[in-house]
Motif scaffolding. Structure first.
Motif, PDB file in Angstrom:
ATOM      1  N   TYR B  39       0.811  -1.238   0.047  1.00 51.87           N
ATOM      2  CA  TYR B  39      -0.059  -0.055   0.109  1.00 51.87           C
ATOM      3  C   TYR B  39       0.889   1.196   0.011  1.00 51.87           C
ATOM      4  O   TYR B  39       2.127   1.156   0.427  1.00 51.87           O
ATOM      5  CB  TYR B  39      -0.920   0.139   1.227  1.00 51.87           C
ATOM      6  CG  TYR B  39      -0.460  -0.408   2.478  1.00 51.87           C
ATOM      7  CD1 TYR B  39       0.157   0.783   3.150  1.00 51.87           C
ATOM      8  CD2 TYR B  39      -0.608  -1.516   3.146  1.00 51.87           C
ATOM      9  CE1 TYR B  39       0.734   0.515   4.618  1.00 51.87           C
ATOM     10  CE2 TYR B  39      -0.028  -1.720   4.195  1.00 51.87           C
ATOM     11  CZ  TYR B  39       0.571  -0.881   5.206  1.00 51.87           C
ATOM     12  OH  TYR B  39       1.319  -1.135   6.194  1.00 51.87           O
ATOM     13  N   PHE B  40       0.184   2.231  -0.315  1.00 50.26           N
ATOM     14  CA  PHE B  40       0.948   3.710  -0.442  1.00 50.26           C
ATOM     15  C   PHE B  40       1.162   4.145   1.108  1.00 50.26           C
ATOM     16  O   PHE B  40       0.029   4.072   1.856  1.00 50.26           O
ATOM     17  CB  PHE B  40       0.158   4.566  -1.299  1.00 50.26           C
ATOM     18  CG  PHE B  40       0.413   4.612  -2.763  1.00 50.26           C
ATOM     19  CD1 PHE B  40       1.633   4.607  -3.242  1.00 50.26           C
ATOM     20  CD2 PHE B  40      -0.410   4.039  -3.446  1.00 50.26           C
ATOM     21  CE1 PHE B  40       1.865   4.636  -4.645  1.00 50.26           C
ATOM     22  CE2 PHE B  40      -0.304   3.863  -5.036  1.00 50.26           C
ATOM     23  CZ  PHE B  40       1.131   4.188  -5.644  1.00 50.26           C
ATOM     24  N   GLU B  41       1.976   4.795   1.425  1.00 51.98           N
ATOM     25  CA  GLU B  41       2.253   5.350   2.887  1.00 51.98           C
ATOM     26  C   GLU B  41       1.409   6.296   3.030  1.00 51.98           C
ATOM     27  O   GLU B  41       0.923   6.282   4.244  1.00 51.98           O
ATOM     28  CB  GLU B  41       3.879   5.829   2.693  1.00 51.98           C
ATOM     29  CG  GLU B  41       4.460   5.723   3.988  1.00 51.98           C
ATOM     30  CD  GLU B  41       5.695   6.282   4.028  1.00 51.98           C
ATOM     31  OE1 GLU B  41       6.748   5.451   3.193  1.00 51.98           O
ATOM     32  OE2 GLU B  41       6.117   7.416   4.625  1.00 51.98           O
ATOM     33  N   ASN B  42       0.964   7.042   2.185  1.00 51.38           N
ATOM     34  CA  ASN B  42       0.316   8.099   2.293  1.00 51.38           C
ATOM     35  C   ASN B  42      -0.789   8.372   1.020  1.00 51.38           C
ATOM     36  O   ASN B  42      -0.421   8.478  -0.220  1.00 51.38           O
ATOM     37  CB  ASN B  42       0.872   9.464   2.214  1.00 51.38           C
ATOM     38  CG  ASN B  42      -0.043  10.603   2.624  1.00 51.38           C
ATOM     39  OD1 ASN B  42      -1.299  10.943   2.280  1.00 51.38           O
ATOM     40  ND2 ASN B  42       0.317  11.454   3.781  1.00 51.38           N
ATOM     41  N   TRP B  63      10.663  -5.370  -6.265  1.00 53.68           N
ATOM     42  CA  TRP B  63       9.526  -4.396  -6.555  1.00 53.68           C
ATOM     43  C   TRP B  63      10.139  -3.403  -8.000  1.00 53.68           C
ATOM     44  O   TRP B  63      11.266  -3.388  -8.255  1.00 53.68           O
ATOM     45  CB  TRP B  63       9.279  -3.294  -5.577  1.00 53.68           C
ATOM     46  CG  TRP B  63      10.389  -2.918  -4.664  1.00 53.68           C
ATOM     47  CD1 TRP B  63      10.932  -3.296  -3.523  1.00 53.68           C
ATOM     48  CD2 TRP B  63      11.229  -1.588  -5.045  1.00 53.68           C
ATOM     49  NE1 TRP B  63      12.071  -2.599  -3.023  1.00 53.68           N
ATOM     50  CE2 TRP B  63      12.169  -1.445  -4.189  1.00 53.68           C
ATOM     51  CE3 TRP B  63      11.369  -0.797  -6.118  1.00 53.68           C
ATOM     52  CZ2 TRP B  63      13.335  -0.849  -4.060  1.00 53.68           C
ATOM     53  CZ3 TRP B  63      12.375  -0.001  -6.229  1.00 53.68           C
ATOM     54  CH2 TRP B  63      13.264   0.271  -5.262  1.00 53.68           C
ATOM     55  N   ILE B  65       9.137  -0.276 -10.526  1.00 55.48           N
ATOM     56  CA  ILE B  65       8.412   0.864 -10.621  1.00 55.48           C
ATOM     57  C   ILE B  65       8.196   1.261 -12.127  1.00 55.48           C
ATOM     58  O   ILE B  65       9.087   1.387 -13.092  1.00 55.48           O
ATOM     59  CB  ILE B  65       9.055   2.181 -10.036  1.00 55.48           C
ATOM     60  CG1 ILE B  65       9.251   1.884  -8.592  1.00 55.48           C
ATOM     61  CG2 ILE B  65       8.647   3.526 -10.206  1.00 55.48           C
ATOM     62  CD1 ILE B  65      10.447   2.969  -7.815  1.00 55.48           C
ATOM     63  N   ASP B  75      14.422  -3.238  -7.834  1.00 55.01           N
ATOM     64  CA  ASP B  75      14.889  -3.498  -6.623  1.00 55.01           C
ATOM     65  C   ASP B  75      14.387  -4.527  -5.971  1.00 55.01           C
ATOM     66  O   ASP B  75      13.362  -4.964  -6.005  1.00 55.01           O
ATOM     67  CB  ASP B  75      15.309  -1.948  -5.819  1.00 55.01           C
ATOM     68  CG  ASP B  75      16.706  -2.076  -5.343  1.00 55.01           C
ATOM     69  OD1 ASP B  75      17.261  -3.143  -5.010  1.00 55.01           O
ATOM     70  OD2 ASP B  75      17.031  -1.152  -4.613  1.00 55.01           O
ATOM     71  N   LYS B  85       8.068  -2.932   5.770  1.00 52.39           N
ATOM     72  CA  LYS B  85       9.310  -2.123   5.211  1.00 52.39           C
ATOM     73  C   LYS B  85       8.615  -1.162   4.403  1.00 52.39           C
ATOM     74  O   LYS B  85       7.773  -1.040   3.721  1.00 52.39           O
ATOM     75  CB  LYS B  85      10.096  -2.924   4.518  1.00 52.39           C
ATOM     76  CG  LYS B  85      11.341  -3.446   5.050  1.00 52.39           C
ATOM     77  CD  LYS B  85      12.329  -3.825   4.079  1.00 52.39           C
ATOM     78  CE  LYS B  85      13.622  -4.127   4.807  1.00 52.39           C
ATOM     79  NZ  LYS B  85      13.762  -5.584   5.347  1.00 52.39           N
ATOM     80  N   ASN B  86       9.454   0.400   4.752  1.00 56.21           N
ATOM     81  CA  ASN B  86       8.908   1.534   3.916  1.00 56.21           C
ATOM     82  C   ASN B  86       9.684   1.801   2.778  1.00 56.21           C
ATOM     83  O   ASN B  86      10.968   1.730   3.064  1.00 56.21           O
ATOM     84  CB  ASN B  86       8.797   2.778   4.884  1.00 56.21           C
ATOM     85  CG  ASN B  86       7.257   2.871   5.542  1.00 56.21           C
ATOM     86  OD1 ASN B  86       6.502   2.126   5.191  1.00 56.21           O
ATOM     87  ND2 ASN B  86       7.279   4.221   6.022  1.00 56.21           N
ATOM     88  N   VAL B  87       9.362   1.842   1.758  1.00 56.54           N
ATOM     89  CA  VAL B  87      10.148   2.290   0.624  1.00 56.54           C
ATOM     90  C   VAL B  87       9.871   3.738   0.045  1.00 56.54           C
ATOM     91  O   VAL B  87       8.494   4.026  -0.241  1.00 56.54           O
ATOM     92  CB  VAL B  87       9.883   1.277  -0.492  1.00 56.54           C
ATOM     93  CG1 VAL B  87      10.902   1.396  -1.695  1.00 56.54           C
ATOM     94  CG2 VAL B  87      10.231  -0.252  -0.006  1.00 56.54           C
ATOM     95  N   SER B  88      10.746   4.353   0.271  1.00 53.28           N
ATOM     96  CA  SER B  88      10.570   5.830  -0.240  1.00 53.28           C
ATOM     97  C   SER B  88      11.339   6.002  -1.524  1.00 53.28           C
ATOM     98  O   SER B  88      12.401   5.702  -1.709  1.00 53.28           O
ATOM     99  CB  SER B  88      11.423   6.786   0.846  1.00 53.28           C
ATOM    100  OG  SER B  88      10.739   6.710   2.193  1.00 53.28           O
ATOM    101  N   ILE B  89      10.612   6.790  -2.416  1.00 47.79           N
ATOM    102  CA  ILE B  89      11.056   7.024  -3.768  1.00 47.79           C
ATOM    103  C   ILE B  89      10.797   8.572  -3.889  1.00 47.79           C
ATOM    104  O   ILE B  89       9.797   9.240  -3.394  1.00 47.79           O
ATOM    105  CB  ILE B  89       9.897   6.697  -4.838  1.00 47.79           C
ATOM    106  CG1 ILE B  89       9.869   4.810  -4.558  1.00 47.79           C
ATOM    107  CG2 ILE B  89      10.411   6.887  -6.171  1.00 47.79           C
ATOM    108  CD1 ILE B  89       8.785   4.147  -5.023  1.00 47.79           C
ATOM    109  N   ASP B  90      11.749   9.318  -4.450  1.00 47.24           N
ATOM    110  CA  ASP B  90      11.811  10.591  -4.756  1.00 47.24           C
ATOM    111  C   ASP B  90      10.724  10.586  -6.160  1.00 47.24           C
ATOM    112  O   ASP B  90      11.027  10.047  -6.746  1.00 47.24           O
ATOM    113  CB  ASP B  90      13.018  11.377  -5.155  1.00 47.24           C
ATOM    114  CG  ASP B  90      14.005  11.159  -3.968  1.00 47.24           C
ATOM    115  OD1 ASP B  90      13.765  11.228  -2.911  1.00 47.24           O
ATOM    116  OD2 ASP B  90      15.296  10.769  -4.300  1.00 47.24           O
TER     117      ASP B  90
END
Lengths: 762, 116
Positions: B39-42, B63, B65, B75, B85-90
């Motif tokens: 799911y999306f974090e926000n 995963w 993108i 990755d 696990k949170n995966v942050s993407i710019d």
């Protein structure tokens, strides 16, 4: 471009975990002692002592092993103490205040336990409503204070009145010998209870996990009360169509009644056990067990009058054996099918409470008239009032049962008077009616009854009026049947609803009781004997006939309620009648052997054949009702998706007004979703069963269907905007494709079977 | 000895055993098994950060993108059992929408979002 964060490390119970555990157990332990202290009249010193012992032991043992069991043990301790505090003590002390030293003379220990349970339930409801209406915030402390005050007040009355009673009024503790059982009977009762609980537990092992739709709906209201501390307003947002415009409008709900919900709020507030857990089902299980025992004590009392000194063989045909057989037929037999264990896992709260209160109301009305005891009538009216504040269908059916009992009683009363050898039969009837009216006048116009009725009326009009009266729901249940499901069951369907064997032997029992009333020649014309001896047949025949007519011929009674729901009540009178029928056949078997018509071997053979048939028929139903597999993993996905969305909405103030829609057809435990949001009973909106949208007798809005089945259509888009629906929870494989195909939606969440889509802003 | 009190004591024991058994069973059933969530974090803002929550065996989650149906990044990361696990993407500039596809074993899940 990408950064990865580890949110949670591997599980290791370090010092911090240990401290958390001590803190958790301390808190729950202190809550437990707060609950139990008013019972034991102990102060908070015990709580700190418990804390010290707990810390010592937790530091000594392996924390990983004891963590799981300690938390369950604590929860169960809190659950059981909440049950004792809310569902036994108020009723027991109320009985003590009313009957004082005579309590052991009037009731046997089993009767005290069953009556204390039912009166506690109703007492708690009424106290909760009164204090809620006054404006008290209902929380753990106020519940502890209110119930403790009530118990102390009752105890004070008991002590005060007991002192005033003269020595001549006091009665020996154990003079209820008539209701004692011998060794074999006691063992039989224990075995039947064991078998009953064992069978129901076996079924519930697969269905204890909270997934049922009805229970989810009910627990929303209980949680609302527990969270707000106020009595609920039974209303929900509904989509209303005006021309081509759809809008949400708040409408009152008639289907929910306050008595179904308060006890769960009370247990939650005291024990702090989550609503999405085992506790609602276990509370219903307890209500079901006491409902079975209510039938046991009712049969014990009604047969006590007619079969104590009868002409039949007392060794076989006695009240204890009849009551044990009743317990056998209602306990282990058909233990799973409706209205038994299936109602527990299904969360049919109102029916289960109704099945406890209806036999108990009949029990008290019977004893009030038989013993001319106005305090018995007081309890009968008190429990009847509780029934109407708990379940309108049970209350409605109970009115019909009473009407039929009165009609049958009058019919038998006139018939018995005609049978007497007096010259002027009409004068004799009138004279006996005059005497009957005198007795009833003294019974009904006594101070406790008048006081109770005044309080009941004031309560109804000025304190709390049940939602079904406010919303005028009675007009929907009175009148010609509006659907085929309300037009009555066929005799074949009725047979399966009651249970073939119970119906067959019930009919035998009906003829035997009729025979015993009319064939007996030596009639006493003394008025009391005549009418009290007519109470048992009137009660059983009236009860059975009322439900038979309501189930099979509702159009004759002008009632418009689903016939299969009424049929769930029908097995109770037939069980008691069947017990009479079976016992009479056993009696005949013994008589045949005693008169040397059959040999002892044939008698044993027939006995075995007879009982194996009964057992086969009863248990065949149980085995066919056992549930297949567990639904918990699917339900857990639903809970996970709901929790995710609820947390997201809570963290974004601009989403507070956004609506959600979910599907009821393919999502497991979807009715429990509303407990995560606690916004409205109808939040999330729901796409119901497809057949409901095609029901021409009850046209309904189509928005909920279109928004999931055809989300890209113009009419669905209108619905989305007019209801401000932003999020959609659906089964990925069934309803996911239509959302994936549209550029209007984003997919923001996916689990193994569920997905959440959000409507794009543009 | 054989009076109604013995019936009530037996009944109490049966109820305690049955209720304790059912409560423990329900607690055990309350654990998610063989499942993982993406799911999306926000869900409200335009951030493409996402979370993988794992309730199956510890394993490697791959995963990818996609932007405009073209894969722009791939990755993998190990997520322990009962962890997330949170995966942050710019956030890529000038992109209207983003799709994230995560594979684990033979199972594949995807989420996508409008970034405008």
């Amino acid at each position: 471009m990408v950064r990865i964060y580890e949110i949670k490390g591997g599980v290791s119970y370090d010092r911090r975990t240990k401290e958390c555990l001590i803190s958790y157990l301390s808190r729950s332990g202190i809550i437990f002692f707060k609950i139990i202290s008013p019972i034991l009249f102990l102060n908070s010193q015990i709580a700190s002592l418990y804390n010290s012992i707990l810390c010592y032991y937790i530091n000594s043992f392996n924390i990983t092993v004891c963590l799981h069991f300690m938390s369950i043990f604590n929860e169960l301790l809190l659950f059981f103490s909440s049950i004792i505090f809310l569902l036994f003590l108020p009723g027991y002390f109320l009985l003590l205040a009313i009957f004082r030293k005579k309590i052991n003379q009037k009731f046997s220990p089993i009767e005290i336990a069953v009556i204390a349970f039912a009166t506690s339930l109703i007492t708690f409801d009424f106290l909760f409503i009164i204090f809620g209406k006054i404006g008290f915030n209902i929380n753990r402390n106020s519940i502890l204070a209110i119930i403790s005050f009530f118990i102390l007040a009752c105890y004070g009355i008991y002590k005060l009145k007991a002192k005033k009673e003269t020595a001549s009024d006091t009665v020996p503790k154990k003079n209820n010998s008539k209701l004692e059982f011998n060794k074999i009977q006691t063992i039989l009762i224990i075995l039947i209870l064991f078998l009953t609980i064992f069978l129901k537990t076996s079924y519930l092992a697969n269905s204890i996990f909270p997934t049922s739709t009805d229970l989810g709906h009910h627990m929303y209201w209980s949680k609302l009360v527990a969270e707000t501390g106020q009595l609920p307003h039974y209303q929900k947002n509904e989509i209303i169509q005006t021309a081509d415009i759809y809008q949400l409008k708040t409408n009152p709900i008639a289907d929910f009644i306050i008595g179904e919900h308060l006890i769960f709020s009370g247990i939650n507030l005291l024990s702090k056990i989550s609503f999405i857990s085992y506790f609602p089902a276990l509370t219903l299980f307890l209500i079901n067990i006491f409902g079975i025992l209510a039938m046991f004590i009712l049969s014990l009392r009604i047969f006590d009058l007619n079969f104590r000194d009868n002409t039949l063989n007392k060794k076989i045909f006695n009240p204890a054996n009849l009551a044990i057989l009743t317990l056998f037929l209602i306990g282990p037999f058909y233990a799973i099918t409706s209205p038994q264990a299936k109602f527990i896992s299904g969360g049919v709260i109102g029916n289960l409470i109704g099945n406890l209160l209806i036999p108990l109301c009949l029990y008290f009305y019977f004893r009030a008239i038989k013993e001319k005891d106005s305090w018995m009538l007081f309890l009968a009216i008190f429990l009847s009032a509780g029934l109407f504040y708990t379940h309108h269908l049970s209350g409605f059916i109970f009115i019909f049962i009473l009407i039929f009992i009165i009609l049958i009683f009058n019919f038998l009363f006139i018939l018995k008077n005609i049978q007497t050898n007096t010259s002027s039969k009409i004068r004799n009837i009138l004279s006996n009616y005059k005497n009957l009216a005198k007795d009833f006048f003294h019974l009904f116009f006594s101070p406790p009854i008048i006081t109770l009725l005044i309080f009941a009326l004031l309560f109804l009009f000025f304190v709390y009026t049940p939602s079904y009266i406010v919303t005028d729901a009675k007009t929907t249940v009175v009148g010609a049947p509006s659907k085929s499901t309300r037009a009555g069951l066929t005799l074949e369907q009725f047979k399966y609803a009651v249970g073939e064997m119970r119906l067959a032997f019930g009919i035998v029992g009906f003829f035997i009781i009729s025979g015993l009333i009319f064939i007996k020649k030596k009639l006493s014309i003394e008025k009391n004997i005549i009418y009290t001896r007519l109470l048992m047949p009137s009660l059983l025949f009236g009860w059975a006939l009322a439900l038979f007519m309501m189930t099979t011929k509702p159009q004759w009674m002008r009632i418009n309620i689903p016939s299969d729901r009424v049929a769930n009540y029908a097995n109770f009178p037939f069980i008691i009648l069947a017990a009479t029928g079976i016992l009479y056949l056993l009696f005949i078997l013994k008589e045949l052997k005693n008169n040397f018509i059959i040999s002892k071997k044939i008698q044993y053979f027939l006995f075995l054949l007879f009982f194996s048939t009964i057992i086969f028929m009863g248990y065949y139903d149980n085995s066919s009702s056992l549930s297949q597999g567990q639904k918990n993993q699917k339900a857990l996905q639903t809970f996970h998706a709901s929790e995710f969305l609820a947390n997201q909405i809570k963290s974004h103030e601009n989403l507070y007004s956004a609506n959600i829609i979910k599907d009821h057809n393919y999502i497991s435990a979807d009715s429990w979703m509303k407990l995560f949001f606690m916004t409205d009973y109808n939040y999330p909106l729901s796409r119901g069963y497809f057949k409901r949208y095609e029901d021409i007798t009850k046209p309904r809005e189509m928005c909920t269907l279109w928004m999931i089945s055809e989300p890209s259509s113009q009419r669905a888009q209108n619905c989305f905007s007019s209801t401000n629906t932003k999020y959609i929870i659906v089964d990925t494989s069934v309803d996911g494709p239509q959302f994936k195909a549209s550029s209007n939606f984003s997919k923001i969440y996916e689990g193994n079977s569920l997905s959440i889509f959000s409507k794009n802003n543009r | 000895m054989f009076d109604q009190k013995s019936i009530l004591i037996s009944l109490t024991i049966f109820i305690i055993i049955s209720f304790s058994f059912l409560a423990i069973l329900e607690k055990k059933q309350h654990q998610i098994k063989d499942n993982w969530f993406l799911y999306f974090e926000n869900i409200e803002d335009a951030s493409p950060n996402f979370t993988i929550e794992n309730y199956s065996k510890t394993g490697n989650f791959t995963w990818e993108i996609f932007i405009n149906d073209s894969k722009v990044k791939e990755d993998s990361a190990q997520v322990l059992n009962n962890n997330k696990k949170n995966v942050s993407i710019d956030k890529p500039l000038g992109v209207k929408s983003i799709k994230i596809v995560v594979s684990y074993s033979k199972d594949k899940k995807e989420i996508y979002k409008n970034l405008e």
